[in-house]
Design an enzyme around this catalytic site. Structure first.
Site, PDB file in Angstrom:
ATOM      1  N   ILE A  29       0.841  -1.202   0.000  1.00 51.41           N
ATOM      2  CA  ILE A  29       0.000   0.000   0.000  1.00 51.41           C
ATOM      3  C   ILE A  29       0.877   1.253   0.000  1.00 51.41           C
ATOM      4  CG2 ILE A  29      -1.878   1.212   1.191  1.00 51.41           C
ATOM      5  CD1 ILE A  29      -2.469  -1.621   2.487  1.00 51.41           C
ATOM      6  N   SER A  32      12.206  -5.259   5.262  1.00 47.56           N
ATOM      7  CA  SER A  32      11.962  -6.596   5.842  1.00 47.56           C
ATOM      8  C   SER A  32      10.829  -7.322   5.109  1.00 47.56           C
ATOM      9  CB  SER A  32      11.581  -6.456   7.331  1.00 47.56           C
ATOM     10  OG  SER A  32      10.313  -5.833   7.444  1.00 47.56           O
ATOM     11  N   PHE A  53       2.897   3.530   7.483  1.00 47.97           N
ATOM     12  CA  PHE A  53       2.474   2.185   7.065  1.00 47.97           C
ATOM     13  C   PHE A  53       3.301   1.109   7.764  1.00 47.97           C
ATOM     14  CE2 PHE A  53      -0.345   3.192   3.632  1.00 47.97           C
ATOM     15  CZ  PHE A  53       0.144   4.317   3.003  1.00 47.97           C
ATOM     16  N   SER A 102      -7.088  -0.773  10.346  1.00 47.59           N
ATOM     17  CA  SER A 102      -7.685  -1.927   9.676  1.00 47.59           C
ATOM     18  C   SER A 102      -9.077  -2.210  10.215  1.00 47.59           C
ATOM     19  CB  SER A 102      -6.779  -3.154   9.908  1.00 47.59           C
ATOM     20  OG  SER A 102      -7.434  -4.328   9.474  1.00 47.59           O
ATOM     21  N   TYR A 113      -2.088  -9.039  16.014  1.00 51.63           N
ATOM     22  CA  TYR A 113      -2.014  -8.045  14.922  1.00 51.63           C
ATOM     23  C   TYR A 113      -3.172  -7.057  15.060  1.00 51.63           C
ATOM     24  CZ  TYR A 113      -3.197  -5.846  10.566  1.00 51.63           C
ATOM     25  OH  TYR A 113      -3.563  -4.913   9.642  1.00 51.63           O
ATOM     26  N   LYS A 154      -3.455  -2.747  16.146  1.00 53.36           N
ATOM     27  CA  LYS A 154      -4.171  -1.662  15.450  1.00 53.36           C
ATOM     28  C   LYS A 154      -5.092  -0.939  16.432  1.00 53.36           C
ATOM     29  CE  LYS A 154      -2.301  -2.151  11.462  1.00 53.36           C
ATOM     30  NZ  LYS A 154      -1.313  -1.158  11.012  1.00 53.36           N
ATOM     31  N   PHE A 161     -10.367  -1.959   4.543  1.00 59.35           N
ATOM     32  CA  PHE A 161     -10.996  -3.256   4.428  1.00 59.35           C
ATOM     33  C   PHE A 161      -9.990  -4.145   3.702  1.00 59.35           C
ATOM     34  CE2 PHE A 161     -15.084  -3.125   6.567  1.00 59.35           C
ATOM     35  CZ  PHE A 161     -14.956  -1.865   7.103  1.00 59.35           C
TER      36      PHE A 161
HETATM   37  C1  WQD Z   1     -10.130 -13.062   2.702  1.00 59.12           C
HETATM   38  C2  WQD Z   1     -11.138 -14.205   2.599  1.00 59.12           C
HETATM   39  C3  WQD Z   1     -10.570 -16.099   3.952  1.00 59.12           C
HETATM   40  C4  WQD Z   1      -6.970 -17.191   1.738  1.00 59.12           C
HETATM   41  C5  WQD Z   1      -6.637  -9.888   6.361  1.00 59.12           C
HETATM   42  C6  WQD Z   1      -6.288  -9.147   7.617  1.00 59.12           C
HETATM   43  C7  WQD Z   1      -6.696  -7.714   7.476  1.00 59.12           C
HETATM   44  C8  WQD Z   1      -6.066  -7.145   6.252  1.00 59.12           C
HETATM   45  C9  WQD Z   1      -6.454  -7.954   5.013  1.00 59.12           C
HETATM   46  C10 WQD Z   1      -4.012  -6.072   6.843  1.00 59.12           C
HETATM   47  C11 WQD Z   1     -11.436 -14.848   3.950  1.00 59.12           C
HETATM   48  C12 WQD Z   1     -10.552 -16.449   2.461  1.00 59.12           C
HETATM   49  C13 WQD Z   1      -8.117 -16.537   2.155  1.00 59.12           C
HETATM   50  C14 WQD Z   1      -7.073 -18.494   1.194  1.00 59.12           C
HETATM   51  C15 WQD Z   1      -9.450 -18.425   1.500  1.00 59.12           C
HETATM   52  N1  WQD Z   1      -4.653  -7.149   6.395  1.00 59.12           N
HETATM   53  N2  WQD Z   1      -9.331 -17.150   2.034  1.00 59.12           N
HETATM   54  N3  WQD Z   1      -8.325 -19.071   1.089  1.00 59.12           N
HETATM   55  O1  WQD Z   1      -8.455 -12.336   6.538  1.00 59.12           O
HETATM   56  O2  WQD Z   1     -10.181 -10.803   5.422  1.00 59.12           O
HETATM   57  O3  WQD Z   1      -8.027  -9.854   6.188  1.00 59.12           O
HETATM   58  O4  WQD Z   1      -6.027  -9.295   5.249  1.00 59.12           O
HETATM   59  O5  WQD Z   1      -4.450  -5.006   7.135  1.00 59.12           O
HETATM   60  O6  WQD Z   1      -6.268  -7.027   8.622  1.00 59.12           O
HETATM   61  O7  WQD Z   1      -7.040  -9.709   8.672  1.00 59.12           O
HETATM   62  O8  WQD Z   1      -8.057 -11.346   4.226  1.00 59.12           O
HETATM   63  O9  WQD Z   1      -7.291 -12.291   2.099  1.00 59.12           O
HETATM   64  O10 WQD Z   1      -6.655 -13.486   4.264  1.00 59.12           O
HETATM   65  O11 WQD Z   1      -9.011 -13.560   3.438  1.00 59.12           O
HETATM   66  O12 WQD Z   1     -10.579 -18.975   1.408  1.00 59.12           O
HETATM   67  O13 WQD Z   1      -6.070 -19.154   0.788  1.00 59.12           O
HETATM   68  O14 WQD Z   1     -10.588 -15.210   1.774  1.00 59.12           O
HETATM   69  O15 WQD Z   1     -11.145 -17.161   4.700  1.00 59.12           O
HETATM   70  O16 WQD Z   1     -12.794 -15.239   3.963  1.00 59.12           O
HETATM   71  P1  WQD Z   1      -8.766 -11.166   5.658  1.00 59.12           P
HETATM   72  P2  WQD Z   1      -7.657 -12.702   3.479  1.00 59.12           P
END
Ligand code: WQD
Length: 337
Positions: free
Chosen positions: A15, A37, A83, A127, A152, A156, A180
């Site tokens: 980002i 990193s 960030f 977040s 994590y 936040k 989001f």
């Molecule tokens: C999205 C959806 C999974 C991987 C996280 C952090 C959030 C932000 C964004 C930093 C969910 C599903 C995922 C996979 C799947 N990060 N999924 N198979 O968990 O909503 O948010 O990333 O700021 O803080 O919590 O994002 O992309 O991991 O998952 O089915 O291999 O996709 O279950 O429903 P998430 P994600």
């Protein structure tokens, strides 16, 4: 008029790099601090090749308080976008202390410098995880914060508290942007999401599966109380998200903020299920995706998508790019890896 100088910590990250491009294209002079990193130094060249302007780059680890102070001794800035942080939910459960040291410690060092130098314009990368599983959807900013589901997410929540208290104690002005789900890549496909190792997030796992790097995608559960049984999220194009930072920065620089500390949901306002994302990706990539349904992932919420009324009104910002455009840009970026 004097060009405003903006420090972007983590400015070579996913980002951060997209925000640096938008800052430069909006006429700001950018200074980047990154400890590399979770990114590659080549991102600096790619930013430069997009905008034609090379950002000032400082390879500094913000956990080193002396280096942070030295930076602020040598460089005067008009605003800071912060960030730099660890962001893997699962990893934070394994290594909570690393997350508190990095995500909280560095924030405190930056705020201490702001206090000392009389700086007062601060944008914080927050977040939607601060909401946990919200009781009402779409999620508004006055939805109550739920206990964080991970260290994590806790960093936040604590981070926002620290900023809020610092703003009132030291007369700082800050905005937290509650992202989001950021996805996609720059339309030039020169910068994008660079997951080092096995991707934790959905979209890079999808694009790596489609590219044959991963055998198949595991869909984490299809027994959720949603129309198609898979979990719902608000996937926002990273360029739209980057532009929200410019809008927030200009609000503070122009002194249009109404409180010392403000926070805004940054999403599209639309929820998409995992299966809907897969279908949309198959359409834009014109190929079938190999996936299987497996058990739910620990800590996942059922559904999270934003009410963006406040950001639309107060920041005069809204998303412009569709889910398909975001997925198409992610795929174009993957094909260049
Ligand atoms: C999205 C959806 C999974 C991987 C996280 C952090 C959030 C932000 C964004 C930093 C969910 C599903 C995922 C996979 C799947 N990060 N999924 N198979 O968990 O909503 O948010 O990333 O700021 O803080 O919590 O994002 O992309 O991991 O998952 O089915 O291999 O996709 O279950 O429903 P998430 P994600």
């Amino acid at each position: 008029m004097e060009v405003k100088k903006i420090l972007v910590t983590g400015g070579l990250g996913f980002i951060g790099s997209h925000t640096v491009v938008e800052l430069q294209q909006s006429g700001f002079e950018v200074l980047i601090i990154d400890n590399l990193s979770n990114t590659r130094i080549e991102v600096l060249d790619q930013i430069t090749s997009i905008t034609g302007i090379r950002p000032h780059f400082f390879q500094i680890d913000l956990r080193d308080k002396a280096q942070v102070s030295a930076f602020f001794e040598m460089n005067k800035v008009d605003g800071i976008i912060h960030f730099a942080a660890y962001k893997a939910v699962g990893e934070s459960v394994q290594e909570p202390l690393a997350y508190y040291e990095n995500n909280i410690g560095c924030l405190v060092y930056i705020l201490q410098e702001m206090k000392q130098k009389g700086l007062d314009c601060f944008i914080f990368s927050s977040s939607c995880t601060v909401y946990g599983q919200a009781d009402e959807l779409p999620i508004t900013e006055n939805a109550p914060n739920k206990p964080a589901e991970s260290p994590y997410g806790n960093t936040k929540q604590i981070g926002e508290e620290i900023i809020k208290e610092s703003c009132s104690a030291y007369d700082l002005n800050a905005i937290a942007l509650r992202y989001f789900n950021p996805i996609g890549a720059h339309p030039t496909a020169k910068i994008g999401e660079l997951p080092l190792g096995i991707p934790q997030n959905l979209i890079p796992f999808i694009t790596q599966t489609a590219a044959g790097i991963r055998k198949e995608l595991s869909v984490f559960g299809n027994d959720y109380p949603t129309p198609d049984g898979t979990a719902i999220r608000d996937y926002i194009h990273v360029v739209d998200l980057a532009k929200a930072h410019i809008a927030a920065l200009e609000r503070l620089l122009d002194r249009r903020n109404k409180e010392n500390f403000e926070y805004f949901n940054i999403g599209t306002g639309t929820g998409s299920s995992v299966l809907e994302v897969i279908k949309s990706f198959e359409k834009v990539s014109n190929q079938k995706l190999n996936y299987k349904i497996v058990d739910r992932r620990e800590g996942d919420v059922i559904s999270a998508y934003a009410d963006t009324t406040l950001a639309n009104a107060e920041l005069q910002w809204k998303t412009e790019k569709s889910l398909e455009e975001a997925l198409s840009s992610a795929w174009a970026w993957q094909l260049k890896q």
